[in-house]
Write an enzyme that holds these catalytic residues in place. Sequence first.
Site, PDB file in Angstrom:
ATOM      1  CG  ASP A 129       0.448  -4.220   2.814  1.00  0.00           C
ATOM      2  OD1 ASP A 129       0.950  -3.720   1.797  1.00  0.00           O
ATOM      3  OD2 ASP A 129      -0.289  -3.588   3.588  1.00  0.00           O
ATOM      4  CB  SER A 167       2.732   1.645   6.482  1.00  0.00           C
ATOM      5  OG  SER A 167       1.468   1.667   7.082  1.00  0.00           O
ATOM      6  CG  HIS A 197      -0.449   0.198   2.521  1.00  0.00           C
ATOM      7  ND1 HIS A 197      -0.180  -0.831   3.404  1.00  0.00           N
ATOM      8  CD2 HIS A 197      -0.132   1.326   3.193  1.00  0.00           C
ATOM      9  CE1 HIS A 197       0.273  -0.343   4.533  1.00  0.00           C
ATOM     10  NE2 HIS A 197       0.313   0.977   4.435  1.00  0.00           N
TER      11      HIS A 197
END
Length: 714
Positions: free
Chosen positions: A219, A642, A83
């Site tokens: 991810d 992240s 992402h």
Amino acid sequence: MKLLKLFILFLSFPILAQQGGMWVPSMLEGMNESEMQQLGMKMTAEDIYDTNTSSLKDAIVHFDGGCTAEIISPKGLLLTNHHCGYDAIQNHSSIEHDYLQDGFWAKSQNEELPNPKMVATLIVSIHDVTNTVLEGVSQLTSEAEKQKKIQENSNRIQKSFPKESWQENKIKTFYEGNQYLLFVTETFKDIRLVGAPPSSIGKFGSDTDNWVWPRHTGDFSIFRIYADKNNKPAEYSKDNVPYTPKHFLPISLDGISEGDFTMVFGFPGRTQEYLPSFAVEQIINTLNPAKIEIRDAALKVQDGFMRKDKAIKIQYASKYARIANYWKKWIGESQGLKKSDAVQLKKDFETEFQKRVVAQGKQDTYGNLLSDFEKNYKAINDYALARDYFIEVVYRNTELLNVGFRLYQLEQIYKTKGEQAFNDRKENTVKSLENFYKDFNVNVDKQVFEKLIALYGQKSPLIPTEFKTMDYGKTTDEIYSKSKLTSYKNLQSLLSGEASKVIKALHKDKGYQLVKKLADNFYENISPKYDAIDLEIGGLQRDYMKAQLELFPDGRFFPDANSTLRITYGQVKGYHPSDAVYYETSTHLEGVMEKYIPGDYEFDVPAKLIELYKTKNYGPYAENGKIPVCFIATNHTTGGNSGSPALDANGNLIGLNFDRVWEGTMSDIHYDPEICRNIMVDIRYVLFIIDKYAGAENLIDEMQMAHPKKSTKK
């Protein structure tokens, strides 16, 4: 008895807090180093941060300003979240080469794709400049004067502090303005896309599984840093070469077990751990409910259209995910704050705080802090709520109003900077809105507008009277039938011509007229008062933080996150989210197949992955015949983490941080080690996808594999 309980609370606080905190890596020696080693770490503080020799910090990258990445090869290979690389993957995608759907894998460096404007920043060194920044500040009386002086001092220091010509100096504030650190950084500007799994792996579970455990999302995406021939930052050039890092992370193939030490290293965005109880009450009872209600209304409208029309589903998939992300986070945050009784814990702390103020004779200095907090949070309540309504309705969730607000800002440029500045901004605005209108559906936005403008008129304080009595349906029909903000072609027409003509045309447009009324009201009646009270609260928060550090000398206080390099450490650990429910630490490929829904945009599974599962072609990445996918631990993370590496006791890469559990999203305000967990993709799943799914052995060959658990066995 109550005092005894409080005393026990503070005695036990350091033990509980071993599972929380975001610590500056240059300041680990002492308490933090000891705690980490007690939890199982086998490194020293210097192994993590050192400016004289290579250390772990030399492999940690601030990725494109908002995420974290890590260097995993001697040739500058970068690993981050899918992402985090999503925009780059999307920008390189086309009908002929849909990398979002099919994935992308460069089998040689010649196939790696450049990304204009993408940057990767490394930290060279960290320096405490508090005394110099605060020179001449203490004698000033007003908060505005203090902030102005601090900014002047900071600007001077940033310009004069020694650095190389290709480096930058950045000063950041810590402990609410009680400490200032200067970061010497290097920013690389030639970053190329190397690999990414298809979205059916990289976004598996999408919105449904967001903030949820158990999770089965791969991810990750892969990039590479390029430098000039001298290994220094440079703009994109075909002559650039892969960056040679001072340090890169070895990768552990030994996996994780319950109780293992874990450390997450990255750039967390923002936390508010030291708010007073009055602020937390306001968040739970006033601000979060309003924002949740607004986004809930917008999401229901969009979802209704997306379920009926595939073209709209494609148009709004990314926007829906963006809106849903914090909508879901705020719901979990509020529930977690209530479940952990955060407000009462804050009040208990404030009771003890006030006792210590009296006991240490600090009434003149700190005696009025809590009462001043209470007064100011009452005063700011309506302004804070009105501000959130404006941001959520006008700026974030109604597309026509968002366009109108950008044009409102354009008009302000004309008023303050003249026609040339107006024309420059106008040209950029028109260009940027072309892509916006490609994913704009007037029917969807019309229904969103009608729902949200009604909420705004009925529930937002400090709005013009006419909005309270407005016929929302009639207003919606009139604007969406007459305004030129509903299409790109009409917008171009509206903005054509010289500045005075454009401004006159804007003032006649029904959509712009409404935006102008809302924006004028915001900047005249809401923002100035909010900013003034918020400035006072900021000063109180600084003094409150200083008082806590002074009155609780044995306390364990970490600075709130502010997008600077931090480490957080903990252990692999399951948790009880609710009565009679226990979540284990790891998920496996079997769980992906259990969730598999053929053709579903959230839970579809690529045929190649199904084949690998059926044949058990797992290579060296399986454990007990199963492929691990994700795991959880007690690391204290937030947005910005992240892509952060999850490291084992020896500094080897074991996973990639990408989310938190829903029950623990309140950790930005109150960390509870019982229910706060971060979610990481297991590095063995990443390697399995790269190797067995993509066949990108060239990337595997670059990496250095390790077996730390096997090497320590006797």
